[in-house]
Design an enzyme around this catalytic site. Structure first.
Site, PDB file in Angstrom:
ATOM      1  N   VAL A 240      55.930  23.224-102.102  1.00  0.00           N
ATOM      2  CA  VAL A 240      54.903  24.095-102.710  1.00  0.00           C
ATOM      3  C   VAL A 240      55.532  24.924-103.832  1.00  0.00           C
ATOM      4  CG1 VAL A 240      53.324  24.108-100.766  1.00  0.00           C
ATOM      5  CG2 VAL A 240      55.196  25.727-100.773  1.00  0.00           C
ATOM      6  N   HIS A 241      55.863  24.238-104.923  1.00  0.00           N
ATOM      7  CA  HIS A 241      56.578  24.876-106.030  1.00  0.00           C
ATOM      8  C   HIS A 241      55.889  26.146-106.527  1.00  0.00           C
ATOM      9  CE1 HIS A 241      59.231  21.400-106.577  1.00  0.00           C
ATOM     10  NE2 HIS A 241      58.182  20.619-106.582  1.00  0.00           N
TER      11      HIS A 241
END
Length: 317
Positions: A240-241
């Site tokens: 989940v950058h």
């Protein structure tokens, strides 16, 4: 409260970050500016309007330009194998969304909003840095009026994800990124050093969808394509950058940072590489001298960050 302009190229993980900003009680989302990257700027703008409509977001959307800071850079194809043909996991987003776009270009919207709220606006940029660099070029004096710039991009002590040297957002417009890193405003870079440690499992996402109502269910539907892509990189789930950059704004204590001047390589086989000269190290004279010291995140409490992200996404309006 953090007044936030979200500079984004939705994008699946961008969608998660947008819902996080919309639902977190300490965030006042005052603008969404679009940039090309995960898809064309026409598609990313359409996607931003779609999510604004579906999630009841009040913030205006301003569209960015369709070229890099250095317009002579060759175009690279869109990463449809990561984000789908529609940029949102092939969920059949309508071709047009009947919502208005702000009449200003994205970079002009950023300048005007910051000048109207001096010292109060945080810029969270999770795509290419083109809009921020254009704003700096058009109005260099507005930079000190920005409260903070938080960037999802770069890689310092780990490899990149589009080349061994470079992370994709920086690689997409390195000249813009170097302008942003060296400008007289406080920058924190949340890059692959921390985002690759922050993996949301399928069970976590299912729990968010269960708790978070229709908006979270839509987010889960959008994310399935991304999870399929990440099967080759992580055992279960997805990285989940972009949500990590948003988490930093409200919970910086979850991150370990290192201070020092950051430059971006422009050209050659290391095109787009981010290199920091740590404040703790002495070097002979170099192009890193006499520039602002910025922060690079080099570690994260991933478990606590994921809990923060999940609990926020599951909140009801």
């Amino acid at each position: 409260m953090h007044k936030v302009i979200f500079d984004t190229d939705p994008g699946i993980d961008d969608a998660m970050a947008l819902l996080f900003l919309h639902r977190h009680p300490d965030i006042d989302l005052i603008g969404i500016t679009t940039v090309f990257g995960n898809a064309s700027v026409e598609t990313t703008t359409r996607n931003a309007l779609f999510l604004k409509r579906e999630w009841g977001i009040k913030a205006p959307v301003a569209k960015g330009l369709d070229k890099t800071f250095n317009p002579d850079r060759p175009h690279v194809g869109w990463p449809t194998f990561i984000h789908g043909d529609d940029g949102l996991g092939n969920i059949d987003v309508p071709e047009t969304i009947d919502l208005p776009v702000d009449p200003r270009s994205a970079h002009r919207f950023i300048i005007d909003t910051v000048r109207a709220n001096p010292g109060e606006v945080t810029l969270i940029a999770v795509g290419r840095m083109t809009n921020l660099a254009l704003a700096l070029r058009e109005d260099p004096d507005f930079a000190p009026l920005v409260r903070e710039v938080v960037i999802m991009g770069g890689a310092f002590d780990v490899n990149g994800n589009i080349t061994p040297a470079a992370e994709a957002n920086i690689h997409g417009d390195p000249e813009a990124a170097d302008v942003v890193m060296t400008a007289p405003w406080p920058v924190t870079v949340v890059g692959l050093d921390v985002t690759t440690k922050t993996v949301m499992t399928k069970a976590m996402l299912a729990d968010i969808a269960e708790r978070g109502g229709a908006p979270a269910k839509l987010l889960s539907d959008i994310s399935q394509f991304y999870i399929t892509f990440y099967e080759q990189h992580v055992p279960d789930g997805m990285v989940v950058h972009d949500s990590c950059a948003c988490a930093y704004v409200v919970a910086p204590d979850l991150f370990k940072v290192r201070s020092g001047v950051i430059r971006v390589v422009c050209g050659g086989i290391a095109d787009g590489q981010t290199i920091q000269k740590p404040d703790s190290r002495l070097f002979p004279p170099s192009p890193w001298d006499n520039l602002p010291s910025q922060k690079a995140c080099i570690d994260i409490d991933a478990a606590k960050a994921l809990k923060l992200i999940g609990d926020t996404l599951a909140l009801h309006d």
